[in-house]
Enzyme design. Sequence first.
Site, short mmCIF file in Angstrom:
data_model
loop_
_atom_site.label_atom_id
_atom_site.label_comp_id
_atom_site.label_asym_id
_atom_site.label_seq_id
_atom_site.Cartn_x
_atom_site.Cartn_y
_atom_site.Cartn_z
N ASP A 86 1.02 -1.53 -0.46
CA ASP A 86 -0.18 0.56 -0.03
C ASP A 86 0.95 1.22 0.23
O ASP A 86 1.66 1.09 0.87
CB ASP A 86 -0.53 -0.07 1.17
CG ASP A 86 -2.44 -0.92 1.08
OD1 ASP A 86 -2.58 -1.38 0.20
OD2 ASP A 86 -2.40 -1.73 2.44
N CYS A 135 -2.88 7.82 4.63
CA CYS A 135 -3.06 7.36 2.68
C CYS A 135 -4.40 7.74 2.01
O CYS A 135 -4.33 7.49 0.66
CB CYS A 135 -3.34 6.47 3.16
SG CYS A 135 -3.40 4.93 3.54
#
EC number: 1.2.1.-
Length: 470
Positions: free
Chosen positions: A243, A277
């Site tokens: 990620d 994020c």
Amino acid sequence: MNVSRLALAVVEPHIEVLNPFDGSIVGTVADVCASEVPHLLETGRSGARACAALPRHRRASILEQAALNIERDAKAFARLIVDEAGKTLKQAEKEVKRCVNTLKLSAEEAKRNAGEIVPFDAYEGAESRQGWFTREPLGLIVAITPYNDPLNLVAHKLGPAIAGGNAVILKPSELAPLSALKLVSYLVAAGLPETVVTVATGGAELGKALVAARDVRMISFTGGFVTGEQIARTAGLKKLAMDLGGNAPVIVMGDCNLDAAVDSCVSGAFWAAGQNCIGTQRLLIHAPIYEAFRERFVNQAQALVVGNPLLANTDIGPMITQQAAQNAEQMVNEALQQGATLLCGHRRQGNCYGATVLENVDHSSRIWRNEAFAPVVVLQVFETFDEAIALANEPEYALHAGIFTNDLSTAMSAARRIEAGGVMINDSSDFRFDAMPFGGSKYGSLGREGVRFAYEEMTQPKVVCLNVLG
């Protein structure tokens, strides 16, 4: 050698973990050097054998018991997250709840996802055969985690890995490793063999050596794109799950519930001081409601309290380091020099950086193209839905996106056309449920997390075929 045993003792060399708000020393951890990697791998190989030998019900019971014990001691975990990562107390408390849920989901996965029957007789020439496939552990996994969710993101690596029968060498961020160490101690107290998870705290050279190690079968990494590229170049023939970041757009249509959209987008943009994020970074607002949305959004952003994360009324705590806050400040300065308009914020004191809202941002600027990872949001007006979709899809990094609308056709069209790993309808980009698949498109990620999906990434199918003769 299980390095986690050394972590809370003062050893040489060591790393001081600092409180992002006041700079006080929260704790010290070992600064493990790359020369220790052979010992880490030896422990990891032993741990892989030990975890694979645990029956599924035992893996599940360990994860369930650890979850119950963390839930019991939630206040201590939350305080540690505040102290080392700078989250506000209410944000830290939510992270602890999510960690408990992640471990419980992992326990369920250990018992559920064991394989399938293979219908060999569905194919001509295989009628005499019966069989199935099981899901087997990969072996030794290296997990590298960031500072922004120092407990739950670790649980998202460890829970599925243990459920699948793997061992893990965990390298948490050296900026906030204490929550990870505490979590591992609770897993061991719940009955996990000590060799199954080894915590190795250290810097970049340690990480490079772990990533390059031939005995490692998978790298699970959450962090920045540049580091992710370096890992991919170094890892060789290993499975990679990453990620890497986002630049989340949220489209606000003129037919939406305006108050609900403003409330959700303020939270989505400034939660955890923007160090998120999937945090909302670009708000794309339909022209008929632009001025009304802007006024309400800016008013709410200006009302957010910045400061001591332990105080109940604090909305935005410090960023992880002064350098991180200075980087945010510099990114905004660059945008202003390129013609952007400052609507509020852009005030830094030490590690604290206030909620900052910009408009008229040049699309060549870093704040538009890259992940800010800071409490900074850009407002952008659009005239047509097609224009909004094009704007949403401009950056290379795509994890989550959102849209606010009362029109089902518009919502479903956005879900199809936005390039992202998840599209949240009538929610900000910041929504995540720990059971759902989590990842991105383009350069946002490789693979998927979310307990079930991480479990599948961390296991491999093994076919058993029986030829029934006679």
